[in-house]
Scaffold this motif. Structure first.
Motif, PDB file in Angstrom:
ATOM      1  N   ILE A   1     -59.058  18.713  32.373  1.00 22.33           N
ATOM      2  CA  ILE A   1     -59.808  18.089  31.277  1.00 22.33           C
ATOM      3  C   ILE A   1     -58.991  16.943  30.669  1.00 22.33           C
ATOM      4  O   ILE A   1     -59.487  15.825  30.478  1.00 22.33           O
ATOM      5  CB  ILE A   1     -60.133  19.131  30.177  1.00 22.33           C
ATOM      6  CG1 ILE A   1     -60.925  20.288  30.749  1.00 22.33           C
ATOM      7  CG2 ILE A   1     -60.863  18.472  29.012  1.00 22.33           C
ATOM      8  CD1 ILE A   1     -62.358  20.026  30.999  1.00 22.33           C
ATOM      9  N   GLY A   2     -57.723  17.240  30.368  1.00 26.48           N
ATOM     10  CA  GLY A   2     -56.875  16.216  29.760  1.00 26.48           C
ATOM     11  C   GLY A   2     -56.719  15.002  30.653  1.00 26.48           C
ATOM     12  O   GLY A   2     -56.781  13.858  30.198  1.00 26.48           O
ATOM     13  N   TYR A   3     -56.541  15.256  31.927  1.00 26.25           N
ATOM     14  CA  TYR A   3     -56.366  14.177  32.896  1.00 26.25           C
ATOM     15  C   TYR A   3     -57.613  13.272  32.917  1.00 26.25           C
ATOM     16  O   TYR A   3     -57.514  12.054  32.833  1.00 26.25           O
ATOM     17  CB  TYR A   3     -56.113  14.797  34.272  1.00 26.25           C
ATOM     18  CG  TYR A   3     -55.977  13.812  35.394  1.00 26.25           C
ATOM     19  CD1 TYR A   3     -54.739  13.280  35.725  1.00 26.25           C
ATOM     20  CD2 TYR A   3     -57.083  13.417  36.150  1.00 26.25           C
ATOM     21  CE1 TYR A   3     -54.604  12.384  36.760  1.00 26.25           C
ATOM     22  CE2 TYR A   3     -56.962  12.524  37.181  1.00 26.25           C
ATOM     23  CZ  TYR A   3     -55.723  12.010  37.482  1.00 26.25           C
ATOM     24  OH  TYR A   3     -55.607  11.106  38.508  1.00 26.25           O
TER      25      TYR A   3
ATOM     26  N   LEU B   1     -50.934   5.461  34.060  1.00 29.14           N
ATOM     27  CA  LEU B   1     -50.680   6.510  33.069  1.00 29.14           C
ATOM     28  C   LEU B   1     -51.122   7.873  33.582  1.00 29.14           C
ATOM     29  O   LEU B   1     -50.408   8.862  33.434  1.00 29.14           O
ATOM     30  CB  LEU B   1     -51.402   6.174  31.759  1.00 29.14           C
ATOM     31  CG  LEU B   1     -50.913   4.893  31.090  1.00 29.14           C
ATOM     32  CD1 LEU B   1     -51.740   4.584  29.851  1.00 29.14           C
ATOM     33  CD2 LEU B   1     -49.454   5.005  30.713  1.00 29.14           C
TER      34      LEU B   1
ATOM     35  N   LEU C   1     -58.132   5.887  42.759  1.00 31.04           N
ATOM     36  CA  LEU C   1     -59.528   6.222  42.495  1.00 31.04           C
ATOM     37  C   LEU C   1     -59.897   7.582  43.086  1.00 31.04           C
ATOM     38  O   LEU C   1     -60.717   8.308  42.525  1.00 31.04           O
ATOM     39  CB  LEU C   1     -60.448   5.137  43.062  1.00 31.04           C
ATOM     40  CG  LEU C   1     -60.373   3.801  42.326  1.00 31.04           C
ATOM     41  CD1 LEU C   1     -61.392   2.836  42.896  1.00 31.04           C
ATOM     42  CD2 LEU C   1     -60.612   3.989  40.842  1.00 31.04           C
TER      43      LEU C   1
ATOM     44  N   LYS D   1     -53.827   0.120  34.431  1.00 38.16           N
ATOM     45  CA  LYS D   1     -52.996   0.833  33.468  1.00 38.16           C
ATOM     46  C   LYS D   1     -53.398   2.304  33.428  1.00 38.16           C
ATOM     47  O   LYS D   1     -52.546   3.188  33.401  1.00 38.16           O
ATOM     48  CB  LYS D   1     -53.165   0.196  32.080  1.00 38.16           C
ATOM     49  CG  LYS D   1     -52.120   0.629  31.088  1.00 38.16           C
ATOM     50  CD  LYS D   1     -52.564   0.395  29.677  1.00 38.16           C
ATOM     51  CE  LYS D   1     -52.097  -0.929  29.124  1.00 38.16           C
ATOM     52  NZ  LYS D   1     -52.469  -1.075  27.703  1.00 38.16           N
TER      53      LYS D   1
ATOM     54  N   GLY E   1     -60.657   8.289  30.903  1.00 35.31           N
ATOM     55  CA  GLY E   1     -61.745   7.727  30.115  1.00 35.31           C
ATOM     56  C   GLY E   1     -61.281   6.902  28.940  1.00 35.31           C
ATOM     57  O   GLY E   1     -61.980   6.002  28.478  1.00 35.31           O
ATOM     58  N   ALA E   2     -60.068   7.201  28.443  1.00 34.01           N
ATOM     59  CA  ALA E   2     -59.634   6.575  27.195  1.00 34.01           C
ATOM     60  C   ALA E   2     -58.966   5.224  27.397  1.00 34.01           C
ATOM     61  O   ALA E   2     -58.841   4.457  26.450  1.00 34.01           O
ATOM     62  CB  ALA E   2     -58.677   7.518  26.453  1.00 34.01           C
ATOM     63  N   VAL E   3     -58.519   4.926  28.596  1.00 30.19           N
ATOM     64  CA  VAL E   3     -57.821   3.656  28.828  1.00 30.19           C
ATOM     65  C   VAL E   3     -58.780   2.678  29.495  1.00 30.19           C
ATOM     66  O   VAL E   3     -59.418   3.006  30.492  1.00 30.19           O
ATOM     67  CB  VAL E   3     -56.574   3.864  29.716  1.00 30.19           C
ATOM     68  CG1 VAL E   3     -55.800   2.566  29.841  1.00 30.19           C
ATOM     69  CG2 VAL E   3     -55.699   4.939  29.134  1.00 30.19           C
ATOM     70  N   ASP E   4     -58.868   1.467  28.918  1.00 31.68           N
ATOM     71  CA  ASP E   4     -59.849   0.515  29.410  1.00 31.68           C
ATOM     72  C   ASP E   4     -59.415  -0.192  30.692  1.00 31.68           C
ATOM     73  O   ASP E   4     -60.206  -0.353  31.613  1.00 31.68           O
ATOM     74  CB  ASP E   4     -60.145  -0.531  28.333  1.00 31.68           C
ATOM     75  CG  ASP E   4     -60.891   0.091  27.173  1.00 31.68           C
ATOM     76  OD1 ASP E   4     -61.720   0.971  27.444  1.00 31.68           O
ATOM     77  OD2 ASP E   4     -60.639  -0.292  26.031  1.00 31.68           O
ATOM     78  N   GLU E   5     -58.145  -0.632  30.715  1.00 29.76           N
ATOM     79  CA  GLU E   5     -57.707  -1.373  31.899  1.00 29.76           C
ATOM     80  C   GLU E   5     -57.464  -0.411  33.050  1.00 29.76           C
ATOM     81  O   GLU E   5     -56.654   0.508  32.937  1.00 29.76           O
ATOM     82  CB  GLU E   5     -56.418  -2.134  31.597  1.00 29.76           C
ATOM     83  CG  GLU E   5     -56.632  -3.311  30.690  1.00 29.76           C
ATOM     84  CD  GLU E   5     -55.347  -3.716  29.989  1.00 29.76           C
ATOM     85  OE1 GLU E   5     -54.395  -4.042  30.697  1.00 29.76           O
ATOM     86  OE2 GLU E   5     -55.303  -3.659  28.766  1.00 29.76           O
TER      87      GLU E   5
ATOM     88  N   ALA F   1     -59.836  12.991  30.597  1.00 28.47           N
ATOM     89  CA  ALA F   1     -59.987  12.353  29.294  1.00 28.47           C
ATOM     90  C   ALA F   1     -59.106  11.111  29.218  1.00 28.47           C
ATOM     91  O   ALA F   1     -59.514  10.084  28.672  1.00 28.47           O
ATOM     92  CB  ALA F   1     -59.624  13.319  28.176  1.00 28.47           C
ATOM     93  N   LEU F   2     -57.915  11.191  29.781  1.00 26.34           N
ATOM     94  CA  LEU F   2     -57.016  10.030  29.757  1.00 26.34           C
ATOM     95  C   LEU F   2     -57.592   8.883  30.573  1.00 26.34           C
ATOM     96  O   LEU F   2     -57.528   7.719  30.170  1.00 26.34           O
ATOM     97  CB  LEU F   2     -55.635  10.423  30.286  1.00 26.34           C
ATOM     98  CG  LEU F   2     -54.560   9.353  30.181  1.00 26.34           C
ATOM     99  CD1 LEU F   2     -54.354   8.951  28.734  1.00 26.34           C
ATOM    100  CD2 LEU F   2     -53.244   9.830  30.772  1.00 26.34           C
TER     101      LEU F   2
END
Lengths: 218, 242, 229
Positions: free
Chosen positions: C126-128, C144, C77, C140, C133-137, C130-131
């Motif tokens: 930015i990419g980090y 990633l 976190l 996981k 934000g894109a994964v719900d669990e 975004a990733l």
């Protein structure tokens, strides 16, 4: 392992011209450039190596998001994880198959397109060499990116965002090798670096990709 | 005992012989959590050589998750799974003994039926390809592209994969969905045959298969009360970082 | 969490004091540069931000490793919380650098190795995020993003050298970038260090607040999940 490679190639060939599609995309991207910068042969010759490299890079990216996506959707990935083949090996084989079906056709098509960009003839061999040595790196880096974004919301878009920055070193060395050759410099150092980068990614990224796939299975 | 078990796993040629002698699945105090939700907790059961176990329970009780955990695809939160003396943490050796069939059939629509099965047979190093094609009556549709197959035919192909891998523990998630009664009976006979040969099977299903020697495991959906009685496992609710 | 709660006020006060002292000192009580005039004072904003931008990345690398090896939730976190701060610092460093560059180099942007590397780093942040934000669990997502961070770190080093290689060919050695460390004399150096410490404490403050928020967020999610079941 051979079985997996054969299957991957067969799938790529049968899924609506997987290889052909990438090639067509490459063609389109490269053809668009003269429209954008004008038909002056001198300018075109100067930017030809970079244009071809960027075209190859984008074409490579196009088919990457399906590398693990379909396997994850139809449950194949679960079974592959249980197979005697380690996941790392699986990633390596799949990335290699991706290179055979996407990277290799681009390498072969590049000189033809280079003619349209009036690249000096004597640099063709260097352009082919840089693409041949560099595109494996694109496939293997992409495999890691694809493994991370499998089944993720808007995965395709995210894949480009994550993978393209990682392509920068390969692009720099690869395009530089071809550009140095056409500019009369010595392309060998850049070419060696491209080759080194490819070997490095082939050795490293399967582990990262396998770790990401395991996380997805869980 | 634990050291011993991993020792057996390490010596793989020798171990393969041992597996046949001490074939068993022991699950002790298994708990699983997904997305912070406890799916099941404190689950213990045993399955001996030649036995089949039918997994029952309402939707959402965690049957599929249990099968995935047993296949080593999801790491359990706590507890232990021993398969022929090989713990689940020894993932590679553990998974070598498992054939898993989930809801999805893992079929590539662009390949023919025979190509699909041939691939799995080659990948798993099996020589039972021809026999399995016959057993599952796939010979007559062997050259058909899989996307033209009916749901039942696809299911048959998916289950044929289980048979072709020749592994001791079968984990089947609702295998009979979209199979006709005749094929279902044949498939049941195949499970019996597998068990008679010393294999084991764990089947999540809602129908009565009529297996020869099977036990039953009933998974209950966890009520809020049982959930509350469990020791707190979510690190964010434990109060570690209050 | 309790410790961080107690430390937070002190850290934030230190940050404000150091920043105020350093910036006022730097802006009003240092001489102008003989070549650059007053524009040299951008150094008090630009250098600390750039310095932190790199080190936040390094911190994320370490915390990602800790998550992958020890599965320590707060570590993951903290990496998540640090990323947007890093992105903002990088962007601020780029913008302040562009403003500085516009007066001293006569251009807002130059494809100089350092500048380019920072731009790549910004895209990575930015990419980090975004990733995440894109994964719900959440676990996981932590896995990633940590893997991504490790790959990104390796390639950040590669990119750095690649960019040097690339830019040499263009500039033929005539680089526009000033060698900052050597040009700076003590008069500038002391307030600069003060501001650097201030920005570090500012980062610490923001990081603590954001990590605390993330922890509470996870707790709320867990409680909600429990309510539904």
């Amino acid at each position: 392992m051979k079985a997996l490679l054969i299957r991957e190639l067969r799938l790529a060939l049968r899924s609506g011209g997987g290889a052909g599609l990438g090639l067509a995309f490459f063609l389109i991207v490269v053809i668009l450039v003269p429209f954008g910068v004008g038909p002056d042969p001198k300018i075109l010759a100067q930017i030809a190596p970079g244009t071809l490299w960027i075209g190859a890079l984008l074409a490579c990216l196009l088919s990457l998001d399906r590398l693990f996506q379909t396997d994850s959707e139809d449950g194949t990935l679960d079974i592959l994880a249980l197979s005697p083949l380690p996941l790392e090996m699986l990633v390596a084989v799949k990335a290699f198959a991706h290179w055979l079906t996407t990277g290799l056709p681009l390498v072969i098509a590049a000189p033809v397109l280079a003619i349209t960009l009036s690249l000096p003839t004597e640099t063709y061999i260097w352009l082919i060499a840089s693409l041949a040595l560099g595109t494996p790196a694109l496939s293997f880096i992409g495999a890691a990116g694809a493994a991370i974004t499998v089944g993720v919301r808007r995965g395709g878009l995210l894949l480009s965002l994550l993978v393209l920055p990682l392509y920068i070193p390969t692009l720099i060395f690869g395009a530089k090798a071809a550009a140095l050759a056409s500019g009369g410099g010595d392309p060998m150092p850049a070419l060696m670096l491209v080759a080194g980068l490819s070997l490095f990614t082939v050795a490293l990224t399967p582990f990262a990709a396998a770790a990401a796939l395991r996380s997805h299975l869980g | 005992m634990r050291v011993n078990a991993s020792f057996i796993c390490a010596l793989s040629p020798l171990a393969k012989i041992r597996y046949c002698i001490f074939m068993s699945l022991t699950v002790s105090n298994l708990s699983c959590q997904r997305g912070g939700q406890t799916i099941f907790a404190g689950l213990s059961f045993e399955l001996a050589k030649g036995q089949a176990m039918v997994l029952r329970g309402p939707n959402g009780a965690g049957k599929s998750t249990l099968l995935r955990v047993l296949a080593g695809l999801i790491p359990p939160l706590s507890g232990r799974i021993d398969l022929n003396g090989c713990g689940h943490k020894n993932r590679d050796d553990f998974q070598e003994m498992i054939a898993f069939a989930g809801h999805l059939d893992a079929i590539k629509p662009q390949l023919t039926v025979a190509e699909n099965l041939r691939f799995w047979a080659d990948l798993f190093g099996s020589n039972a390809f021809d026999q399995t094609m016959q057993d599952f009556r796939l010979v007559e549709i062997s050259d058909r592209l899989s996307h033209t197959c009916s749901a039942g035919q696809k299911r048959r192909l998916g289950l044929a994969r289980i048979a072709v891998t020749s592994r001791p523990l079968w984990l089947l998630d609702e295998p009979t969905v979209s199979l006709d009664t005749e094929i279902t009976a044949q498939f049941t006979a195949l499970i019996d045959q597998h068990c008679a040969a010393g294999g084991m099977a764990l089947i999540a299903t809602h129908i009565d298969l009529g297996l020869n020697s099977s036990t039953e495991l009933y998974l209950e959906a966890l009520t809020r009360k049982t959930l509350q009685s469990l020791p707190e496992s979510d690190p964010f609710l434990k109060g570690d970082w209050t | 969490m309790r410790l961080s709660g107690r430390v937070l006020p002190y850290v934030s006060v230190i940050a404000v004091v150091l920043l105020a002292v350093g910036l006022i000192w730097g802006f009003f009580f240092t001489p102008d540069d003989f070549r650059q005039g007053a524009s040299v004072k951008i150094i008090y904003v630009h250098v600390p931000l750039a310095f932190l931008a790199i080190n936040i990345y390094f911190m994320m690398f370490v915390t990602s490793l800790i998550w992958l090896i020890r599965r320590h939730h707060v570590s993951a976190l903290a990496a998540k919380a640090a990323a947007p701060i890093g992105a903002v610092f990088t962007l601020a460093a780029l913008i302040s650098g562009a403003l500085w560059g516009s007066t001293t180099w006569g251009t807002y942007w130059q494809w100089d190795p350092t500048l380019t590397s920072f731009l790549i780093m910004f895209i990575f942040y930015i990419g980090y995020s975004a990733l995440w934000g894109a994964v719900d669990e959440p676990d996981k997502a932590a896995d990633l993003t940590s893997i991504l961070c490790l790959i990104g770190s390796v390639f950040a080093v590669l990119s750095r050298y690649a960019v040097n290689f690339w830019s040499q060919g263009i500039h033929q050695g005539a680089s526009l970038s000033l060698d900052k460390e050597e040009n700076v004399s003590d008069v500038f150096w002391l307030p600069l260090v003060t501001v650097m410490a201030g920005v570090f404490f500012l980062f610490l403050t923001l990081l603590l607040i954001r990590t605390r928020t993330e922890i509470r967020n996870r707790r709320i999610t867990a409680l909600q999940a429990r309510e539904i079941s």
